[in-house]
Write an enzyme that holds these catalytic residues in place. Structure first.
Site, PDB file in Angstrom:
ATOM      1  CD  GLU A  29      -2.876  -1.216   0.130  1.00 34.71           C
ATOM      2  OE1 GLU A  29      -3.008  -0.178  -0.555  1.00 34.71           O
ATOM      3  OE2 GLU A  29      -3.525  -2.246  -0.083  1.00 34.71           O
ATOM      4  CB  CYS A  43      -1.062   7.445   0.790  1.00 35.17           C
ATOM      5  SG  CYS A  43      -2.416   6.412   1.436  1.00 35.17           S
TER       6      CYS A  43
END
Length: 530
Positions: A226, A260
């Site tokens: 991720e 993110c």
């Protein structure tokens, strides 16, 4: 009320790591984690641990990132409690064998009782990041527990207070042999990577993710990565500028932009830029009436190194700061900042900000915006689009991303029960909700052939008989309804259906239907070679 006491950060001894990993593997080999009741007990214990350790977790998040209690509860502690409840509510269904029927299994194989069995992968390593040090470490753990795995957790050393509270909480409440926490930095991570795992789950930067992936490949260990990406936000002339500015401001101020999924840059039609900047300033005033630094709600940059990284981006930009720009290194404070740029080579476009700063890049058309976005980062973790339904659908069609949100900022990643993950350079694999269970599960196909069925399957035995094979193929194979050029050929069934459905009435209709039936009969004879 006094702040809860958090023990000082302690690094796990390097020579203890092999035994920690071996113990977790040994527990898995006892097969007790495959018992659904054992898994449920661990999930219930984790839920109550989160509840009971809430004061320590809130204090740790405040100490490490200066997160407000509101944000810490919303996006970390309460989020994980919801994860536990969701997994407990649906675990029986997720873990149940799935029978395979048509169209997955042809009718002539239905007697073999095909099914999918859900097996835990084994012992997994979960490496967490600093930006959401509780949620992004423990949310994968919920999936691992639900799937029946044992796990070793590695919190980020950049959030030491959270790391110590998590270690204390896990070791105090969960099965200490099945679940462990290793604290430290690069040496400890290297020691963990030297062990054999059944899966590695990593959340963090692309640079570290590539190192993890290379090391895992040496032992054929599957990984979930991720990562992040330079995420675009598209704004067209059909957008509500005030709403877009407000929602994007929210996206860049949560956790001080250390997310993110937040936008790195905004691609906006040139004529809209002045009004959009004014809308941004108004959104800023609404959120921070006394200024962002005085707000009790705005988090801080995690440390000086990342503060200097963000400051360098602003110092080196050739663009114009049109909102914000204030900084205070002692306070690790960077004001929410927008920079108007005119080059894709500007540092504000080429580097991932991962902070409360972003660029505004004017374009002449949606065509240009899509070209720029695909040039800057072809596979970002997320994208946001503010425009008409047709424009938004075009953006989805021509721009690849891990996830996408239309008319808002990264809401696709703001709900804990829907799958989340990257694509290409922004990551591999997904989790959250059922995807968290699937992430740590091996889906094993099982077939069970009854003893009485041997006569039905005799064609497979030697000596082989081509006549029996051809007969079998005639019985079970479907004939293609397309020619060698890929064009669909309308067969007899189509023409009969057309004849029966023709709407013409009277003698004319009857004659037309009769003609179609005759044609269908002729085509049948031609295909049959008669």
């Amino acid at each position: 009320m006094a702040e809860p006491t958090i023990p000082p950060f302690e690094t796990t001894a390097l020579d203890a790591i092999p035994k920690i990993a071996s113990t977790a593997r040994g527990v898995f080999r006892t097969h007790k984690t495959k018992n659904l009741q054992w898994r449920k007990v661990q999930l219930r214990k984790l839920y109550w641990a989160l509840h009971d350790y809430e004061p320590q977790l809130l204090a740790a998040l405040k100490a490490d990132l200066r997160k407000s209690a509101f944000e810490a509860l919303l996006s970390e502690v309460d989020w994980l409690k919801k994860d536990c409840m969701f997994m407990l509510e649906h675990l029986d269904t997720f873990a149940r064998d799935e029978k395979l029927r048509a169209p997955h299994v042809p009718a002539h194989y239905s007697i073999l009782n095909f099914r999918i069995r859900k097996d835990p992968l084994g012992t997994v390593l979960i490496i967490g990041p600093y930006n959401y040090p509780v949620q992004l470490l423990l949310a994968p753990l919920v999936g691992a527990i639900g799937a029946g795995c044992t796990a070793v957790l590695k919190p980020s050393e950049l959030t030491p207070h959270c790391a110590m509270v998590i270690k204390q909480m896990i070791e105090d409440r969960l099965d200490r042999d099945a679940f462990a926490v290793v604290n430290g930095a690069i040496p400890e991570t290297n020691a963990l990577m030297a062990e054999k795992w059944d899966k590695i789950f990593f959340t963090g930067s692309a640079a570290v993710g590539s190192i993890i992936a290379r090391k895992a490949a040496e032992t054929l260990t599957p990984v979930v990565l991720e990562l992040g990406g330079k995420n675009p936000a598209f704004i067209t002339k059909h957008a509500n500028l005030a709403l877009a500015a407000r929602r994007l401001m929210w996206g860049k101020t949560m956790n001080a932009g250390q997310i993110c999924m937040s936008h790195n840059y905004v691609l906006i039609e040139k004529d809209l830029v002045p009004m959009f900047i004014e809308c941004l300033k108004q959104a800023y005033r609404d959120m921070f009436p006394e200024g962002a630094q005085k707000s009790p709600d705005l988090a801080r940059i995690v440390n000086q190194r990342h503060f200097q990284r963000l400051k360098k981006m602003l110092d080196n930009t050739r663009g114009k700061i049109v909102m914000g720009g204030a900084m205070d290194e002692k306070d690790l404070y960077i004001e929410p900042t927008a920079v108007l740029v005119d080059s894709v080579n500007d540092p504000m476009m080429t580097e991932e900000s991962f902070g409360p700063i972003f660029s505004i890049y004017p374009v002449h058309s949606l065509d240009e915006a899509l070209n720029v976005a695909n040039l800057v980062h072809r596979t970002p973790l997320s994208l946001m689009a503010f425009g008409s339904k047709k424009e938004n659908e075009r953006i989805l069609n021509e721009m690849t991303s891990g996830g996408a949100t239309l008319n808002d900022a990264y809401f696709h990643g703001a709900v804990n029960t829907v799958p989340f993950g990257g694509v290409g350079d922004s990551g591999w694999g997904a989790y959250r909700g059922k995807a968290s269970f699937d992430c740590f599960t091996h889906f094993r196909t099982v077939a069970e052939t009854p003893g009485w069925a041997d006569g039905l399957l005799a064609v497979r035995y030697m000596p082989f008989d081509m006549k029996r094979l051809r007969l079998l193929n005639k019985l079970v194979d479907k004939k293609p309804n397309f020619d060698r050029n890929g064009k669909v050929v309308k067969g007899v069934g189509y023409w009969i259906g057309l004849a029966l459905g023709l709407g013409a009435k009277g003698v004319k209709g009857a004659l037309l239907r009769w003609a179609v039936v005759v044609l269908a009969h002729y085509l049948y004879k031609v295909r049959a070679g008669k």
